[in-house]
Design a protein around this motif. Structure first.
Motif, PDB file in Angstrom:
ATOM      1  N   PRO A  36      59.097  74.740  50.636  1.00  0.00           N
ATOM      2  CA  PRO A  36      58.331  74.318  49.451  1.00  0.00           C
ATOM      3  C   PRO A  36      57.375  73.175  49.768  1.00  0.00           C
ATOM      4  N   PRO A  40      53.545  78.415  53.796  1.00  0.00           N
ATOM      5  CA  PRO A  40      53.128  79.190  54.962  1.00  0.00           C
ATOM      6  C   PRO A  40      51.634  79.470  54.999  1.00  0.00           C
ATOM      7  N   PHE A 137      53.389  85.792  47.498  1.00  0.00           N
ATOM      8  CA  PHE A 137      54.752  86.319  47.560  1.00  0.00           C
ATOM      9  C   PHE A 137      55.685  85.610  46.574  1.00  0.00           C
ATOM     10  N   GLU A 138      55.193  84.596  45.879  1.00  0.00           N
ATOM     11  CA  GLU A 138      56.075  83.795  45.019  1.00  0.00           C
ATOM     12  C   GLU A 138      56.002  84.315  43.598  1.00  0.00           C
ATOM     13  N   TYR A 139      56.590  85.448  43.347  1.00  0.00           N
ATOM     14  CA  TYR A 139      56.555  85.953  41.979  1.00  0.00           C
ATOM     15  C   TYR A 139      57.914  86.500  41.560  1.00  0.00           C
ATOM     16  N   SER A 140      58.996  85.905  42.075  1.00  0.00           N
ATOM     17  CA  SER A 140      60.306  86.282  41.571  1.00  0.00           C
ATOM     18  C   SER A 140      60.436  85.760  40.136  1.00  0.00           C
ATOM     19  N   CYS A 141      61.256  86.420  39.353  1.00  0.00           N
ATOM     20  CA  CYS A 141      61.252  86.114  37.929  1.00  0.00           C
ATOM     21  C   CYS A 141      62.652  86.256  37.355  1.00  0.00           C
TER      22      CYS A 141
END
Lengths: 216, 353, 189, 194
Positions: A36, A40, A137-141
């Motif tokens: 965090p 990357p 890639f940061e779209y977990s929910c």
């Protein structure tokens, strides 16, 4: 007896060798990427996001022609495309990215990322490379329904509006064709009646435009 | 040493005897709790550094508050007692194990002026009381009504009972050299620099040189048995994750598991403290009279013990787990003969000096 | 009532309660673990009688050794053979019989205690440790008993080894697949 | 006097003391997540990568436990076959409360490539156990998993402990009254039919 003692000494000495290795490792610099803090994408060097990383798909709507070849290419059927013809009476006249006139509205372009297997076959199939892998890639929910992403620029009302316009046009055309037929039949006899009908339909399109402006 | 009850007398002068006893008893408990936090943090960090990673980083500065967060987490977890479990024994087991570790702490001389209980057979008491841990493990393993727990408990019992014999041999060897079982006396004998430590043959001048190999081997034997007695890697077959789910504490959750956790780290400290006392001079300073006041002695004792705790952690992240039959082979065929030979030599040394 | 009396009655309570549990509990494991508290209470008594070595030996031998063996045996038999280890219903006659026997024994013991002449001697000096005295008497006065006990233990050890060894030779074909200890491997070599 | 009133009734929304205690407890739960060592399919390989040195999941306070009784959350990493679904349910139920679950990858989210024709694959693990965070990807990047862990921590740190109890009690009361009403209806119906 000698073997026994040799065995013992070998055992302890190999343990010491192992401990030496771990002791050296204890003071070596670590290889961890602190995600965090160090993103990357930002981090330069070897750990940059690879070019062919299979991340979230992105659809560039101005490029899309609505040909549905991605929908056909998808092995898991996670893409749903619905197109609506652009009505000729529609005052909005969209253009493609390359300046060509748009023929279809993309009334629905959904990708269900809960089903998508990120194989990238759709990106190969797309003739205008409108659908591409992005670097996101940061779209977990928290809710699975959030993974059903709508790429279409229209919301439901707008889609209904476009459909209504199209239906209107079709109706108009049908009426016009009917009128033409009638006109052909009674060509020379009654020209005044058709004139008045066209006038009334013109009024209606201007009313439609008003509604659309309000909704926007 | 006559003044090991200095603190007790000091407190009981102002309060009653019972109150003084309670206050004195709280000191090892506080020590144990603080130490457990440090040891858990140390374990996580050392494990991570050996694997070239960082370990806890995001709970406080450098993850320093990680063990505290774990304590708060474990406090809130649901306390499950399985339906088929033997409820009284299941609930009693973690406390029995913790009792064993806490009672062993009561005889450790932290300084020449402070031992919670100046028992004159302290070493013998520690060997005896550490068998309570075995009972706790059997209790927990049997009462869980889980076959993995039971197998883990049986392995643990056979392992601890077997390894108690070489461990007792080591302690007896030192006791025969020191002519005493009082840990305070043994520590006091080793005063005056690290040359007088029993790992280097004890306080007998230059003529003890022939004894040094035996005492060093004895120390290595004790270190290996201490690893086995605390169920640490490479001897953690009772809780081997690859074979038994988590061994005897498979069914434990929440605070009861925390007690197992605490007892494991507490036992690590106890065996390290025994090692410190019988081989490395206890509370005495390694440099003669340099920094050898009673307050500094506490520092030396804890520093030496923590060094051995660190050594155990280091070894845990170096070696793989042994097989059960190899474990028994190591105990009965290597450690026991070695410790017997060394015991004979040390007894001879005890007679000569 | 001074502090020592309080501690004495505390230990006595522990011993009586856990002893009762040992006798009355239907679950054998519960009985075995209750025995642990009984043995601990006894160790406490020894410690109060200034024989600290005996107290610690009590813990070490009975709690750490014999009790663990008992529990191990119970555990192995009950869990492996699948037999539920519980005492069956006893019956009123047996209860009466047992109660009568225990009352008779209790009466006899208390009679013995009250009637025998105990030598009361003030302790002039609390000994520093009882280990020295025990060591001297074991190696001087009771040397024969000590050695005989040692020889007995040695015989027991050798016998145990022999029994274990014989079993392995007889069952080596059957058990070699299941249990492969280092002994087995050596025998085959 | 808002502060004093808040102290009078600490259970209320303005409770200061209990609010702080709640924050502390939530902090503990959020920062110390022990996960169950449990891998199902190819996503488990990526999960191993997350745990290894380069991506080091332990930085977030996540420590592997092998027994579900000591774990805080379970990671469903991969294809869930119907046979495995039962086991996952058992494992999840063995985790003591408060427990969480992370669904990793498309297969766990909704059956993934098998959502249409996989006769033996569960179409989404949320049909069996409640899922807290869904990670899309096939498999997700290790960073994506770490982001999911951060999201889980965020979710945990915003949970209510004390008010929840009141709410649950209210819900229970409502449920009871509903059940009673249903029962009465049923009895009335029966009476009518008789």
């Amino acid at each position: 007896m000698i073997n026994y003692l040799k065995n013992i000494i070998k055992g302890f000495s190999t343990i010491l060798v192992g401990m030496k290795v771990t002791f050296i490792n204890l003071f070596r610099p670590n290889v961890t990427v602190q995600y965090p803090n160090v993103h990357p994408l930002v981090r330069a060097g070897s750990d940059k996001m690879p070019d062919n990383a299979r991340n979230k798909l992105n659809v560039i709507i101005p490029k899309c022609t609505g040909c549905k070849s991605c929908e056909k290419a998808c092995p898991v059927n996670c893409i749903t495309i619905e197109t609506t013809k652009v009505a000729s009476i529609d005052t909005e006249k969209p253009l493609m990215e390359d300046g060509k006139k748009r023929v279809f509205w993309l009334s629905q372009f959904d990708i269900d990322f809960a089903k998508c297997c990120f194989c990238g076959l759709c990106t190969i199939a797309c003739p205008t490379s409108a659908i591409v892998h992005s670097t996101d890639f940061e779209y977990s929910c928290y809710d699975r329904n959030e993974l059903l992403v709508h790429f279409s620029p229209f919301n439901k009302e707008q889609v209904a509006e476009k459909k209504r316009i199209l239906a209107e046009e079709v109706k108009q055309k049908a009426e016009k064709a009917l009128a033409d037929k009638q006109a052909a039949e009674k060509a020379a006899q009654e020209q005044n009646i058709t004139d008045s009908k066209i006038k009334s339909s013109d009024d209606q399109t201007s009313a439609n435009q008003n509604i659309q402006n309000n909704s926007n | 040493m006559e003044n090991h009850q200095f603190l007790f007398n000091f407190i009981s002068e102002y309060t009653g005897d019972i109150l003084a006893g309670v206050l004195i008893a709280i000191i090892p408990l506080a020590l144990l709790l603080v130490y457990a936090l440090v040891a858990i943090y140390g374990e996580l960090k050392i494990a991570s550094f050996i694997q070239l990673k960082l370990g806890p980083m995001r709970t406080g500065k450098w993850g320093l508050l990680q063990p505290v967060a774990e304590v708060f987490k474990l406090l809130q977890k649901e306390d499950i007692t399985p339906d088929g479990a033997d409820k009284p024994l299941f609930n009693l087991a973690p406390f029995i194990i913790f009792l064993g570790c806490y009672a062993a702490l009561s005889v450790l001389p932290l300084s020449s002026h402070f031992a919670p209980s100046g028992l004159n057979i302290g070493l013998f008491f520690i060997i005896a009381i550490s068998s309570l841990a075995v009972l706790g493990i059997v209790m927990g393993g049997w009462a869980s009504n889980n076959k993995y727990s039971l197998i883990g408990a049986m392995r643990s019992v056979s392992q601890i009972i077997s390894y108690e014999i070489p461990a007792a041999m080591c302690i007896l060897g030192v006791a025969s050299m020191a002519h005493s079982l009082d840990m305070n006396v043994i520590s006091a004998q080793q005063q005056g620099g690290f040359w007088n430590w029993y790992v280097l043959g004890g306080p007998a001048g230059i003529s003890k040189i022939w004894l040094i190999p035996f005492t060093v081997v004895m120390f290595i034997v004790y270190f290996v048995t201490s690893l086995a007695e605390t169920n640490r890697t490479p001897f953690d077959v009772p809780e081997g994750e690859s074979e038994l789910v988590a061994g005897y504490h498979t069914e434990y959750s929440g605070m009861k598991f925390a007690f197992f956790y605490l007892a494991e780290y507490g036992n690590m400290f106890v065996v390290s403290a025994i090692m410190t006392v019988i081989f490395f001079g206890g509370w005495s300073s390694p440099f003669g009279d340099f920094l050898n006041s009673p307050i500094w002695q506490i520092f030396w004792f804890i520093a030496k013990s923590m060094f051995f705790v660190g050594l155990q952690i280091w070894l845990r992240w170096t070696l793989p787990r042994t097989r059960v039959d190899q474990l028994m082979y190591l105990c009965w065929k290597i450690l026991l003969p070695l410790s017997m030979v060394c015991f004979l030599a040390m007894a001879l040394g005890g007679m000569l000096y | 009532m001074n502090l020592e009396a309080v501690i004495f009655y505390l230990f006595a309570l522990i011993i009586v309660a856990s002893g009762g549990l040992v006798v009355l509990s239907k679950n054998i494991m519960h009985a075995a673990f209750a025995l642990m508290f009984t043995l601990f209470g006894l160790a406490g008594f020894y410690a109060m009688l200034l024989s600290d070595f005996l107290a610690v030996s009590q813990i070490m031998i009975y709690v750490g050794g014999i009790l663990v063996l008992i529990i191990f045996g119970v555990m192995l038999t009950s869990k492996i053979t699948g037999v539920e280890l519980k005492t069956g219903p006893i019956g009123k006659v047996n209860y009466l019989f047992g109660a009568a026997i225990s009352v008779i024994i209790a009466c006899g013991l208390s009679l013995l205690f009250t009637n025998s002449k105990w030598i009361e001697k003030p302790v002039d000096k609390i000994p520093d440790s009882s280990i020295n005295a025990i060591g001297y008497s074991l190696l001087t006065e009771y040397i024969l008993v000590f050695e005989v006990a040692a020889v007995l233990l040695l015989i027991a050890l050798i016998g145990a080894a022999l029994i274990a060894h014989k079993d392995q030779i007889i069952d080596s074909d059957a058990s070699s697949n299941e249990i492969s200890t280092n002994n087995d491997i050596k025998i085959k070599e | 006097m808002g502060l004093l009133n808040a102290l009078d009734n600490p259970i209320n929304a303005d409770g200061i003391i209990l609010g702080k205690v709640e924050d502390l407890f939530n902090w503990g739960r959020a920062k110390s997540n022990w996960f169950l060592q449990f891998g199902l399919a190819c996503c488990a390989i990526e999960f191993m990568a997350v745990n290894a040195s380069h991506f080091d999941l332990m930085r977030f306070g996540n420590i592997p436990r092998s027994s579900p009784r000591q774990a805080d959350y379970i990671v469903i990493s991969g294809t869930v076959t119907l046979k495995m679904a039962e086991r996952i349910k058992i494992l999840f139920e063995q985790i003591p409360e408060p427990r969480y679950a992370i669904s990793m990858g498309s297969c766990a989210n909704s059956g993934g490539p098998y959502w249409q024709h996989g006769y033996n694959v569960l179409k989404g693990i949320d049909r069996v156990i409640p899922i807290d965070v869904y990670i899309p990807g096939c498999p997700p990047r290790p960073e994506a998993f770490e982001q999911a862990v951060l999201k889980l921590q965020e979710k945990i740190s915003m949970e209510e402990i004390f008010k929840k109890r009141e709410r649950v009690a209210q819900e229970d009361k409502m449920l009871e009254s509903m059940l009673k009403a249903e029962e009465n209806n049923f009895i009335e119906n029966v009476n009518k039919h008789i």
